[in-house]
Design an enzyme around this catalytic site. Structure first.
Site, PDB file in Angstrom:
ATOM      1  N   SER A  88      -3.082  14.788   8.054  1.00 15.09           N
ATOM      2  CA  SER A  88      -3.393  16.162   7.615  1.00 15.09           C
ATOM      3  C   SER A  88      -2.793  17.184   8.567  1.00 15.09           C
ATOM      4  O   SER A  88      -2.497  16.886   9.730  1.00 15.09           O
ATOM      5  CB  SER A  88      -4.903  16.358   7.542  1.00 15.09           C
ATOM      6  OG  SER A  88      -5.476  15.357   6.726  1.00 15.09           O
TER       7      SER A  88
HETATM    8  C1  LIG Z   1      -5.150  13.157   3.825  1.00 13.52           C
HETATM    9  S1  LIG Z   1      -5.282  11.454   4.071  1.00 13.52           S
HETATM   10  C2  LIG Z   1      -6.385  11.364   5.466  1.00 13.52           C
HETATM   11  C3  LIG Z   1      -5.781  11.637   6.792  1.00 13.52           C
HETATM   12  C4  LIG Z   1      -6.532  11.043   7.952  1.00 13.52           C
HETATM   13  N1  LIG Z   1      -7.869  11.564   8.095  1.00 13.52           N
HETATM   14  C5  LIG Z   1      -5.774  11.125   9.249  1.00 13.52           C
HETATM   15  O1  LIG Z   1      -6.312  11.581  10.275  1.00 13.52           O
HETATM   16  O2  LIG Z   1      -4.615  10.686   9.273  1.00 13.52           O
HETATM   17  C6  LIG Z   1      -6.361  10.924   2.752  1.00 13.52           C
HETATM   18  C7  LIG Z   1      -6.677   9.462   2.815  1.00 13.52           C
HETATM   19  O3  LIG Z   1      -7.691   9.176   1.863  1.00 13.52           O
HETATM   20  C8  LIG Z   1      -7.491   7.852   1.427  1.00 13.52           C
HETATM   21  N2  LIG Z   1      -8.282   7.611   0.207  1.00 13.52           N
HETATM   22  C9  LIG Z   1      -8.010   7.971  -1.073  1.00 13.52           C
HETATM   23  N3  LIG Z   1      -8.992   7.548  -1.893  1.00 13.52           N
HETATM   24  C10 LIG Z   1      -9.900   6.919  -1.123  1.00 13.52           C
HETATM   25  C11 LIG Z   1     -11.139   6.281  -1.378  1.00 13.52           C
HETATM   26  N4  LIG Z   1     -11.629   6.202  -2.624  1.00 13.52           N
HETATM   27  N5  LIG Z   1     -11.804   5.740  -0.350  1.00 13.52           N
HETATM   28  C12 LIG Z   1     -11.321   5.811   0.917  1.00 13.52           C
HETATM   29  N6  LIG Z   1     -10.159   6.393   1.233  1.00 13.52           N
HETATM   30  C13 LIG Z   1      -9.461   6.962   0.228  1.00 13.52           C
HETATM   31  C14 LIG Z   1      -5.997   7.761   1.245  1.00 13.52           C
HETATM   32  O4  LIG Z   1      -5.547   6.414   1.226  1.00 13.52           O
HETATM   33  C15 LIG Z   1      -5.491   8.566   2.436  1.00 13.52           C
HETATM   34  O5  LIG Z   1      -5.176   7.729   3.516  1.00 13.52           O
END
Ligand SMILES: C[S@@+](CC[C@H](N)C(=O)[O-])C[C@H]1O[C@@H](n2cnc3c(N)ncnc32)[C@H](O)[C@@H]1O
Length: 415
Positions: free
Chosen positions: A67
């Site tokens: 992010s």
């Molecule tokens: C914007 S990224 C998060 C960035 C992270 N917090 C970092 O510090 O790098 C969003 C994440 O949510 C995950 N995601 C999407 N759907 C999800 C779910 N149902 N459960 C858990 N993770 C999920 C994606 O795989 C992705 O890695």
């Protein structure tokens, strides 16, 4: 000082100067945890720019990203983490945010970070191993990485003092509320009538969740069982599409197509709108107060508009795309009013259909009402989430699959 140290210090200095980092604890965490260790395939410049870094794609769209540092700082400040707290993160991604949070909660605290993608979890494990010396030096708490669908939280380690989603959701799921400790805080990017709002919600003794702070944001959406149901529908015979969120009184695409086929007059805008007023500012106000509100966006089909029709490039520019707030009748004579750019670079309200001018006048009235209360934007709204059966949609009443969001402007004027 290494080049990485310098790049990291520069990023943190800029986040402090911009007021994104506001507390010593969050600043200390950003200074202690080097972002580039979580983005090993990227240059130092990319790792320390104030940009989101997409790291995973499916069908041409990013499914994961590190992010944007500004947004991470805003969210960490919204979270108000304290030493010793238990935290659940949904959307572990690179593991960077988990590392920052573990640094804030310290050795007595604990972070569980869940991601739906096993490869991301494996990579995040490696990143955390590389950053282990820095985390140990900062007295960071333990981090547990779990591959699971975060829509159901992670009951094995509940309760949590804080649950944070770093991925957008359409709903406030009961599992998250149930796994919050008494007085706990849930922070999530929540879709509200097509806008995404990063809302810090405190769980009250009465079971309601009340916002402590609201910020505008733009996150990748949840996959899996909690995936978004809102959609964008192309409008036949045009190069336009309409957003159809799952939580409003969705505009009828056929009614829009019928209206667009009958171009009418234009009305002067009482004042111009900014790009931020498409999904935040006025656009958010319109969506939350007017049952006929919708947003038109470009469909990217290149279909030419008929004479006097509406071209996609008349919508307001937003990055590489376009979008405009609009108002449409839901019954009776069709009428559509859209905020559009004119050839001389100004803005006007373009009206379509037999009731177009009436709807245009209503759009002007809504702009004036918004201005009269100080042009509120996301931070000026207070949201209350009432878990349970969804209520009927209406002004300020936004039904969700597992409850209702009540929205009201919290103060007169921009704070
Ligand atoms: C914007 S990224 C998060 C960035 C992270 N917090 C970092 O510090 O790098 C969003 C994440 O949510 C995950 N995601 C999407 N759907 C999800 C779910 N149902 N459960 C858990 N993770 C999920 C994606 O795989 C992705 O890695």
């Amino acid at each position: 000082m290494t080049a990485a140290d310098r790049a990291g210090a520069h990023m943190v200095d800029a986040l402090c100067a911009a007021g994104r980092i506001r507390s010593p604890a969050v600043e200390r965490a950003f200074r202690a945890v080097p972002r580039h260790l979580f983005l090993p395939s990227f240059t130092l410049h990319e790792a320390y720019a104030d940009d989101a870094v997409p790291i995973r794609f499916a069908e041409g769209a990013a499914t994961s990203s590190a992010s944007q540092p500004s947004m991470m700082a805003i969210m960490l400040e919204q979270l108000e983490l304290r030493a010793g707290q238990r935290v659940l993160e949904i959307g572990a991604g690179t593991g960077y945010n988990a590392a920052l949070m573990a640094t804030v909660v310290g050795r007595q605290g604990r972070v569980v970070a869940v991601d739906i993608d096993q490869e991301l979890i494996d990579d995040a494990c490696e990143h955390l191993a590389t950053a282990a010396p820095q985390l140990a030096a900062a007295d960071a708490g333990a981090i547990e990485l779990v591959c699971a669908d975060g829509a159901v939280g992670h009951p094995e380690r509940a309760p949590y003092d804080r649950i944070v989603l770093t991925v957008g959701s359409d709903d406030v799921r009961p599992e998250w509320v149930a796994q919050l400790a008494e007085g706990g805080r849930l922070l999530l990017p929540l879709a509200v009538r097509g806008s995404q709002l990063c809302v810090a919600l405190d769980l009250g003794e009465d079971g309601l969740l009340r916002s402590d702070s609201v910020q505008s944001c733009m996150f990748i959406r949840l996959r899996g069982i909690g995936s978004a149901t809102g959609r964008t529908v192309a409008l036949a015979g045009t190069d336009l599409a309409v957003e159809v969120p799952s939580d409003g009184l969705p505009a009828d695409p056929e009614r829009l197509v019928a209206a667009l086929a009958e171009p009418g007059g234009a009305i002067r805008m009482p004042f111009p709108l900014r790009q931020a007023d498409i999904w935040d500012g006025f656009g958010l106000w319109l969506a939350l107060t007017e049952p006929g509100a919708c947003r038109l966006v470009g469909a990217g089909t290149g279909t030419p508009a008929p004479a006097d029709g509406l071209f996609a490039d008349e919508l307001l520019p937003v990055g590489p795309s376009v979008g405009s707030p609009a108002l449409v009748t839901s019954h009776g004579p069709t009428g559509l009013a859209v905020v559009a750019q004119t050839a001389d670079g100004r803005q006007a309200i373009r009206c379509f259909g037999p009731a177009g001018m009436d709807v245009g006048a209503a759009l002007v009235g809504s702009m004036q009402a918004w201005a009269a209360v100080g042009r509120p934007g996301a931070p000026d709204w207070r949201l209350t989430v009432v878990p349970g059966e969804p209520g009927e949609p209406g002004p300020g009443v936004v039904p969700k699959p597992h409850g209702t969001v009540l929205a009201e402007v919290r103060s007169q004027g921009r704070r």
